[in-house]
Design an enzyme around this catalytic site. Structure first.
Site, short mmCIF file in Angstrom:
data_model
loop_
_atom_site.label_atom_id
_atom_site.label_comp_id
_atom_site.label_asym_id
_atom_site.label_seq_id
_atom_site.Cartn_x
_atom_site.Cartn_y
_atom_site.Cartn_z
N ASP A 95 -13.31 103.49 32.94
CA ASP A 95 -14.46 103.02 34.01
C ASP A 95 -15.08 102.02 32.96
O ASP A 95 -15.24 102.28 31.73
CB ASP A 95 -15.38 104.13 34.11
N ASN B 161 -20.67 91.44 36.67
CA ASN B 161 -21.01 90.64 37.82
C ASN B 161 -22.24 89.88 37.93
O ASN B 161 -22.23 88.83 38.52
CB ASN B 161 -20.61 91.49 39.14
N HIS C 215 -18.92 86.94 40.20
CA HIS C 215 -17.75 87.74 40.52
C HIS C 215 -16.41 87.27 40.26
O HIS C 215 -15.34 88.16 39.99
CB HIS C 215 -17.74 88.14 42.08
N ASP D 281 -13.61 89.66 38.15
CA ASP D 281 -12.38 89.67 38.65
C ASP D 281 -11.23 89.54 37.38
O ASP D 281 -10.49 90.34 36.98
CB ASP D 281 -11.78 89.06 39.81
N ASP E 258 -14.57 99.28 39.49
CA ASP E 258 -14.38 99.18 38.19
C ASP E 258 -13.60 100.32 37.55
O ASP E 258 -13.53 100.46 36.24
CB ASP E 258 -15.41 99.00 37.35
#
Length: 167
Positions: A51, A59, A64, A68, A94
């Protein structure tokens, strides 16, 4: 013949898209669930779940697109630190995972620690957040930061008795 070739090519693309995550390129949650279904409850299996720590702030602070990129880099760290034959999955958001067959807790913990260290010391991740910091603006929101992960390990039969309990 040409129409059949196009249909076959389309089917291969659809199969790939159904089995792989669009952002990271690793196997998808759907593929993970299917892989677990195929395993027996007496198989030696290890699952490493990763995680990304405080991913929402990545983000929020950097956008974002950078989020990514972080996901792709973390997935690459998992892939680089798995054993031959192990599979990397994006479970969602995530969370990523490595499914290891024929693996006990000691080896799984060693792989998990290697993954954690690889992410924390990744020059690509440090560079990425530093560049994003320069592009974004205000000093408070844009300071470069290390990307870290929390990692968990579960093994069958050592920790659970049924494969569905691994996750």
């Amino acid at each position: 013949v040409h129409a059949r070739d196009r249909v076959d090519a389309s089917m291969q693309i659809l199969r790939h898209d159904a089995e792989h995550d669009a952002v990271t390129g690793v196997f998808s949650r759907r593929a993970f669930d299917a892989a677990l279904e195929q395993l027996a409850d007496d198989d030696a299996i290890a699952l490493v779940v990763v995680d990304i720590d405080d991913f929402k702030s990545v983000n929020d602070s950097f956008g974002h697109a950078t989020g990514d990129d972080v996901l792709r880099c973390v997935a690459a760290c998992l892939a680089a630190n798995r054993r031959t034959g192990d599979r990397v999955y994006r479970l969602g958001g995530d969370e990523l995972a490595v499914l290891m067959l024929g693996c006990g807790p000691q080896v799984a913990r060693a792989r998990a620690e290697a993954i954690r260290n690889a992410v924390e010391s990744s020059p690509a991740l440090s560079f990425m957040t530093a560049i994003a910091a320069r592009v974004r603006g205000s000093a408070e929101r844009t300071s470069p930061r290390a990307v870290t992960v929390s990692v968990g390990v579960a093994c069958q039969p050592d920790h659970v008795h049924h494969r569905v309990e691994l996750l």
